[in-house]
Design a protein around this motif. Structure first.
Motif: not given
Lengths: 411, 370
Positions: A208, A296, A300, A336, A340
């Motif tokens: 992920t 995401t 994840a 996250l 990302n």
């Protein structure tokens, strides 16, 4: 009338992660059916019940949440919800629960069958709604209910008192299950399960995390499907192997410039909440048609169950989404988003989930501020198709895209 | 004091919590707000603080909408609204237990919506009966004590708690007696509620004294046997407009399974050497509530038993809209009533209810059921 021309589907590659993961999910049901036929006692299990316990004991369990999602995704959500409503259950109740209570009564659903339980394994680290739902099943079917209470933690860290409370319950649950099923706990077997679960978790986290690449080597909607295996089977060797294959594929995609997001990735967002299973295609297309990749979700992070020992496992189960306070939930999501390169947050205000939606407005506002990204929400439901409006979704996603576009242009 | 005067006094207190708050503040006391459904009031009381219940009010919600989606129960929404709009100004802290999913989010929202009133979480175990559950309850009580000390400067002592436990046990007994006396003597549904509701806005020793007087006076009156006897169940049963419909239709509440009312008073603190252990044991002993893990659905049988014991014709569930724990329990309650030959009715209520016509029609039909 012209003859229908059907696109030929390519036979799936049996060595692909997608194939392997699909097989594991399907096998969970068939294993249960076979075990039941052999005369073994089988259980219905809450999604975040410590799967290590039934796995170590060698028990077969199936997952009503997973079944409800499957029924909803295949078009049976409204029919099953209405069945429960006819029995007096309010349409306010979680749609997974309504579907499950209907299934308990009807004992069949063409979309996804599973055997009736001999016991239920309940854990409320995702919500207290689980308790009431499983109480009703246990009472109605007159079967044992194993209840593991992992309270919502108002603090950032898990206290020793909470770990002690959880640990005592885990052992209590193990002993009750030994009595019910005649199967015995083995520390050796637990060690194996723990290691396999760790392998699966590490591979999942790394896979992920491949969303850090721009463009992302995968379409985030993949995660919504694959996570089912992480929830239910991460203690199985085949799950670890499939997750490692998934990681390899994502790394390979990155190297070769491929992605399962099969269009130009113009924008990257985080999706918040459970999928709208009855409207999966509509919600996915609404993003993909605009070049928005959902790179995401909190899933994840959520299924990285890596721990050293039994106590560590207890602590891990107290740090799952919906058991965490606002600040920890927020910080995990901010990480996250930042890791990302997320440009926008799309929040599913899920009519079925009071806990997930109950402090989402404040939390998503704080995430938006911390990451400098727009936040947009839409109304939906994880399994009741009546609580979603495609037009509203489309308008909200369009709005999100326009802000992300303006941000890109530096406005 | 005559019954009418006493009832007027209960009504005055039940309908003016702000006045009560100001009264205690003027006396130099510190007040701690207690959110539903169970808070360790005994601890707060023992530290010389005044616990006051916050169970919402009948009003429109505006500010709380910034925090909550529409499908969260209106009690939480209104409590937050009152907090945001400064209605609890002067309160030193709020204790919020996490016995349902909406209560969990109330605490989280509170921190940001009402930053000037500290949020003190009370985490109760659902597996409350085994020794490990009792130990966890005690640990969480200790956390509440520590947070209260920080928020108010008040100190805790086991001796003071033992005394408060006695005060609360006496209040429990008096409220149980009142419920029984009210089942057989003339009192309207609204007046009955005033007695229960006022308990949330008074020191319990003051409330006990007043209720004792009322009981004595009521016992002198003839028995009221002309009404249709019902049991009421739910989280709240305090809407004056709704209670008026009960009275208008000649319905008498002879027992209740209402969270804000009798559920509070069923269980006493046992007599134990350590007063905090005793209080933790009290929680372990509690049952028959939708918010407490109940594999055997004992609550359902309890409600039916109450109806039979009090010679009621049926059970009226006042369903707080969006309260999913209660909604789950409704189906087994309905089935148990049918099996026991009791009438049953489910009326959805919330703090923003303006139209009572449907409820009126339903109650009238309930009354006329053969």
């Amino acid at each position: 009338m012209g003859e229908e021309v059907k696109k030929k589907r390519r036979a799936p590659d049996p060595n692909s992660a997608k194939y392997k993961l699909g097989q594991i999910a399907a096998k969970a049901y068939s294993d249960c059916v076979e075990a039941k036929a052999r005369g073994e006692k089988i259980g219905w299990c809450a999604s975040n019940f410590p799967v290590e316990i039934p796995e170590t004991l060698g028990l077969h369990v199936c997952y009503p949440e997973n079944q409800a999602a499957a029924i909803a995704a295949r078009g049976g959500g409204e029919r099953m919800c209405s069945e429960s409503e006819g029995d007096g259950y309010s349409n306010d109740i979680c749609a997974y629960a309504r579907i499950s209570l209907a299934y308990m009564k009807l004992k069949k659903a063409p979309e996804q069958d599973m055997p009736q339980p001999d016991f239920v394994l309940c854990c409320n680290n995702i919500c207290n709604c689980m308790i009431k739902w499983y109480e009703n099943i246990a009472k109605e079917l007159d079967i044992p209910m194993i209840m593991i209470d992992i309270p919502f933690n108002p603090d950032y860290e898990v206290s020793d008192a909470e770990v002690e409370y959880i640990e005592a319950q885990f052992w209590d649950a193990i002993h009750q299950l030994e009595d019910i099923t005649g199967k015995k706990w083995s520390d050796e077997r637990f060690k194996e399960v723990k290691e396999i679960s760790g392998r699966s978790s590490r591979a999942w986290l790394k896979a992920t995390a491949c969303a850090k690449y721009v463009p992302s080597p995968f379409n985030g909607f993949d995660l919504l499907n694959h996570m089912a295996v992480m929830v239910t089977a991460r203690g199985k060797a085949e799950a670890a192997e499939a997750m490692e294959t998934l990681l390899k594929e994502y790394e390979e995609n990155h190297k070769t410039g491929k992605s399962t997001f099969r269009t130009d990735e113009k924008y990257r967002i985080m999706f918040e909440g459970i999928a709208c299973w009855p409207w999966l295609r509509a919600t996915s297309t609404g993003l993909k048609s605009r070049g928005i990749n959902m790179v995401t979700t909190i899933y994840a992070d959520a299924f990285g169950f890596i721990y050293d020992d039994f106590k560590g496992m207890c602590r891990a189960y107290a740090r799952v989404p919906n058991a965490m306070n606002l600040e920890l939930s927020r910080d995990k999501r901010i990480k996250l988003c930042k890791d990302n390169h997320v440009e926008g947050l799309l929040v599913h205000t899920n009519r079925s989930c009071k806990l997930w939606s109950g402090f989402m407005a404040e939390m998503s506002k704080q995430i938006g501020q911390a990451c400098g990204i727009p936040v947009v929400s839409f109304d939906g439901d994880q399994a009741d198709p009546r609580n979603f409006s495609e037009a509203q979704y489309d308008t909200r996603v369009q709005g999100l895209m326009e802000i992300m576009e303006a941000n890109k242009e530096g406005h | 004091m005559a019954i009418d005067e006493l009832l007027a006094q209960f009504h005055e207190i039940a309908t003016s919590p702000r006045k009560q708050l100001d009264k205690y503040l003027a006396q130099g006391k510190k007040v701690v707000a207690c959110a539903p459904v169970y808070t360790p009031e005994e601890i707060i009381h023992s530290m010389g603080l005044v616990p006051m219940g916050v169970w919402g009010a009948e009003m429109e919600v505006n500010e709380a909408k910034k925090y909550y989606p529409a499908f969260i129960c209106s009690i939480m929404q209104v409590v937050l609204e009152l907090g945001v709009t400064g209605q609890y100004k002067g309160v030193s802290a709020i204790v919020i237990p996490s016995l349902c999913d909406s209560l969990k989010s109330l605490g989280q929202n509170w921190k940001y919506a009402v930053p000037d009133i500290p949020f003190i979480p009370m985490t109760y175990p659902q597996n409350r009966k085994p020794a490990y559950g009792v130990k966890y309850t005690k640990a969480m009580y200790e956390r509440v004590i520590s947070d209260l000390q920080t928020a108010t400067g008040a100190q805790f002592s086991g001796v003071a708690l033992a005394n408060s436990n006695r005060v609360y046990n006496e209040h429990n007994a008096v409220m149980r007696e009142f419920a029984e006396v009210a089942a057989d003597h003339a009192i309207t549904a609204a007046q009955r509620n005033d007695v229960f509701k006022s308990a949330w806005f008074m020191l319990k020793e003051e409330h006990t004294a007043l209720v004792k007087q009322l009981i004595e006076e009521m016992k002198k009156t003839p028995k009221d046997e002309s009404k249709v006897r019902v049991v009421v169940s739910g989280i709240l049963a305090d809407s004056p407009n709704l209670l008026q419909i009960f009275d208008k239709n000649g319905l008498k509440i002879v027992a209740d399974d209402v969270a804000q009312e009798s559920r509070q008073y069923r269980t006493d603190v046992p007599d134990m050497e350590n007063s905090l252990d005793a209080l933790a044991q009290k929680f372990a002993d509690m049952d028959n509530c939708t918010l407490l893990y109940d594999r055997d659905k004992k609550r359902v049988g309890y409600i039916v038993d109450q109806a039979k014991k009090h010679n009621a014709v049926g059970v009226i569930v006042l369903m707080t809209k969006f309260c999913d724990p209660e909604e789950f329990d409704y189906v087994p309650i309905k089935r148990a009533c049918e099996a026991a030959g009791l009438r049953h009715l489910n009326i959805e209520v919330d703090c923003q209810m303006v139209n009572y016509e449907q409820a009126g029609t339903m109650i009238q039909a309930f009354k006329e059921m053969a």
